[in-house]
Design a protein around this motif. Structure first.
Motif, PDB file in Angstrom:
ATOM      1  N   VAL A 148       0.833  -1.211   0.000  1.00 23.49           N
ATOM      2  CA  VAL A 148       0.000   0.000   0.000  1.00 23.49           C
ATOM      3  C   VAL A 148       0.865   1.257   0.000  1.00 23.49           C
ATOM      4  O   VAL A 148       0.383   2.358   0.303  1.00 23.49           O
ATOM      5  CB  VAL A 148      -0.966   0.015   1.211  1.00 23.49           C
ATOM      6  CG1 VAL A 148      -1.977  -1.107   1.099  1.00 23.49           C
ATOM      7  CG2 VAL A 148      -0.208  -0.060   2.541  1.00 23.49           C
ATOM      8  N   GLY A 159      -3.575   5.763   7.215  1.00 23.43           N
ATOM      9  CA  GLY A 159      -4.053   5.311   5.915  1.00 23.43           C
ATOM     10  C   GLY A 159      -3.382   4.016   5.477  1.00 23.43           C
ATOM     11  O   GLY A 159      -4.037   3.118   4.935  1.00 23.43           O
ATOM     12  N   HIS A 160      -2.059   3.938   5.730  1.00 25.02           N
ATOM     13  CA  HIS A 160      -1.339   2.716   5.384  1.00 25.02           C
ATOM     14  C   HIS A 160      -1.852   1.523   6.193  1.00 25.02           C
ATOM     15  O   HIS A 160      -2.057   0.433   5.652  1.00 25.02           O
ATOM     16  CB  HIS A 160       0.165   2.896   5.644  1.00 25.02           C
ATOM     17  CG  HIS A 160       0.819   3.855   4.712  1.00 25.02           C
ATOM     18  ND1 HIS A 160       1.762   4.774   5.126  1.00 25.02           N
ATOM     19  CD2 HIS A 160       0.671   4.053   3.369  1.00 25.02           C
ATOM     20  CE1 HIS A 160       2.179   5.479   4.095  1.00 25.02           C
ATOM     21  NE2 HIS A 160       1.519   5.082   3.012  1.00 25.02           N
ATOM     22  N   THR A 162      -4.767   1.116   7.684  1.00 27.25           N
ATOM     23  CA  THR A 162      -6.131   0.760   7.277  1.00 27.25           C
ATOM     24  C   THR A 162      -6.131   0.009   5.952  1.00 27.25           C
ATOM     25  O   THR A 162      -6.816  -1.002   5.785  1.00 27.25           O
ATOM     26  CB  THR A 162      -7.002   2.017   7.152  1.00 27.25           C
ATOM     27  OG1 THR A 162      -6.987   2.734   8.389  1.00 27.25           O
ATOM     28  CG2 THR A 162      -8.442   1.645   6.818  1.00 27.25           C
ATOM     29  N   GLY A 163      -5.326   0.495   5.002  1.00 27.71           N
ATOM     30  CA  GLY A 163      -5.265  -0.160   3.697  1.00 27.71           C
ATOM     31  C   GLY A 163      -4.690  -1.562   3.783  1.00 27.71           C
ATOM     32  O   GLY A 163      -5.171  -2.495   3.132  1.00 27.71           O
ATOM     33  N   LEU A 166      -7.092  -4.134   5.463  1.00 27.52           N
ATOM     34  CA  LEU A 166      -8.183  -4.539   4.583  1.00 27.52           C
ATOM     35  C   LEU A 166      -7.733  -5.648   3.631  1.00 27.52           C
ATOM     36  O   LEU A 166      -8.558  -6.422   3.140  1.00 27.52           O
ATOM     37  CB  LEU A 166      -8.688  -3.332   3.780  1.00 27.52           C
ATOM     38  CG  LEU A 166      -9.493  -2.285   4.564  1.00 27.52           C
ATOM     39  CD1 LEU A 166      -9.813  -1.088   3.682  1.00 27.52           C
ATOM     40  CD2 LEU A 166     -10.783  -2.898   5.108  1.00 27.52           C
ATOM     41  N   LYS A 167      -6.417  -5.725   3.387  1.00 25.21           N
ATOM     42  CA  LYS A 167      -5.890  -6.780   2.523  1.00 25.21           C
ATOM     43  C   LYS A 167      -5.598  -8.068   3.273  1.00 25.21           C
ATOM     44  O   LYS A 167      -5.333  -9.091   2.654  1.00 25.21           O
ATOM     45  CB  LYS A 167      -4.606  -6.296   1.836  1.00 25.21           C
ATOM     46  CG  LYS A 167      -4.827  -5.228   0.775  1.00 25.21           C
ATOM     47  CD  LYS A 167      -3.534  -4.985   0.002  1.00 25.21           C
ATOM     48  CE  LYS A 167      -3.771  -4.069  -1.194  1.00 25.21           C
ATOM     49  NZ  LYS A 167      -2.562  -3.941  -2.041  1.00 25.21           N
TER      50      LYS A 167
END
Length: 410
Positions: A148, A159-160, A162-163, A166-167
């Motif tokens: 990410v 943000g990193h 969270t991204g 999600l993966k």
């Protein structure tokens, strides 16, 4: 995939196969047996006028064996031989047939951090199996962060995180990821504690799976003890059903753990790393001796229970699960919405001990639990003591009484 040579002599394939077995450190008896099987195949090819080996010839050879008398174990050895020869023909070596997980490598810039983190985990008392899981979670997590756009700790932001999370489709790693992020914050490796961004997964509680005494007795009677594999399966089922030994510990049992003179098994439990000693019941002892003397392959391996086909590796937890599941199917016991592996036999033994009056402390010792509170899991199924906690049903009154009498309607 191209076959290396469509005109390949069996002798050439045999050399590749034997060299591979030597690389895998197969025992001398295993290699000797492989040479014997190769010679039988060569005789078959000579009689039928086949000069070069092909997979079709392998099929013809196996088909010819079906018409002959012989043990299932011996026929299984020939199936393994043909499969390995076909691999040598196609790949240049024979492959391992055990399932292997995809190994994710930790990004280079985080290797030192990984070593520091795992050392910290070890110092706080994590057992090797937990550290292994945390190492896998660590590697995967930082690979996800890179995917990410985060390539260093100085760049990491909400943000990193969270991204990346999600993966991560395996929610079982969430707890490990949360600990990693807390570790980074506590050691001032990142500015903020971002562990609060990782969702907390509440595990759904299930009562232990149990089977009654009659069902467990039927399981013990199912294996065919006239065969070598049946002798092995019978001994494994007794160890799980009568003694409650974890399947991972059954896999690791060696001849050094057996004291047949005093009828005792001693070993270090894989889960807790605590020493464990238990008395061998007569039936269990007889089953183990029968397997060792009359069923176990003649191989140079310290493990008691092994596979019965080349390369005769020690059994795994998956093997034990397959053995117990097969026996459940053979007996026709209803396993609908119930677990039916070796651990279900362990939980059935614990529940039976609690329900027949054994103290929780004695049950804990038999199961080898380190935590005194661990047995509370099975106490929920202690029917006699639970009945003592039941409250009397109050007599209906007021509106509810009039509803029961039909005087009012909802």
């Amino acid at each position: 995939m191209d076959i290396l040579n469509c005109q390949t002599f069996l002798s050439d394939l045999g050399e590749i196969l034997l060299h591979r077995k030597e690389e895998l450190k197969c025992s001398a008896s295993t290699i000797r047996m492989c040479k014997y099987h190769l010679n039988r195949l060569q005789i078959f090819m000579n009689i039928n006028g086949f000069e070069f080996y092909t997979p079709d010839i392998g099929v013809l050879f196996l088909t010819s064996l079906k018409c002959r008398k012989g043990s299932q174990q011996k026929k299984a050895e020939y199936v393994a031989l043909i499969t390995q020869l076909n691999d040598c023909l196609i790949y240049g070596y024979f492959k391992s047939y055990h399932c292997r997980k995809i190994i994710v490598s930790t990004p280079t810039q985080y290797v030192d951090l990984e070593n520091q983190y795992l050392k910290w985990c070890e110092e706080k008392g994590n057992v090797p199996s937990t550290i292994k899981n945390k190492k896998s979670a660590f590697s995967k997590w930082f690979c996800l962060l890179e995917s990410v756009g985060c390539s260093s700790l100085t760049e990491i932001n909400p943000g990193h995180v969270t991204g990346a999370v999600l993966k991560e489709h395996y929610t079982g790693n969430y707890g490990y990821i949360r600990e990693i992020l807390k570790y980074l914050a506590q050691n001032d490796l990142v500015k903020d504690d971002l562990s609060i961004l990782i969702p907390k997964q509440k595990r759904e509680y299930h009562l232990p799976t149990t089977y009654d005494k009659d069902e467990r007795k039927r399981l013990e009677m199912a294996p065919d003890r006239t065969t070598s594999i049946g002798k092995r399966d019978y001994a494994i089922i007794l160890l799980a059903n009568r003694l409650g030994i974890r399947c991972i510990d059954i896999c690791h049992l060696t001849f050094d753990n057996l004291n047949l003179d005093d009828s005792i098994i001693t070993f270090e439990m894989a889960k807790t790393k605590e020493p464990y000693e238990i008395y061998l019941l007569d039936d269990v002892k007889s089953a183990i001796i029968d397997y060792i003397e009359n069923g176990r392959p003649a191989i140079d391996d310290k493990h008691i229970f092994t596979m019965h086909r080349s390369p005769y590796a020690p059994i795994s937890r998956n093997t034990i699960y397959g053995i117990v599941s097969k026996v459940f199917r053979q007996t026709g016991i209803d396993t609908s919405n119930k677990k039916h592996g070796a651990h279900s036999l362990r939980s059935s033994l614990a529940t039976d001990m609690v329900n027949t009056g054994e103290t929780y402390e004695q049950t804990r010792k038999v199961l080898g639990h380190r935590d005194p509170n661990a047995i509370r899991h099975y106490a929920r199924l202690d029917r006699k003591k639970l009945r003592l906690c039941a409250l009397e049903v109050r007599e209906p009154s007021g509106y509810f009484e009039r509803f029961l009498n039909g005087e009012v309607k909802l």
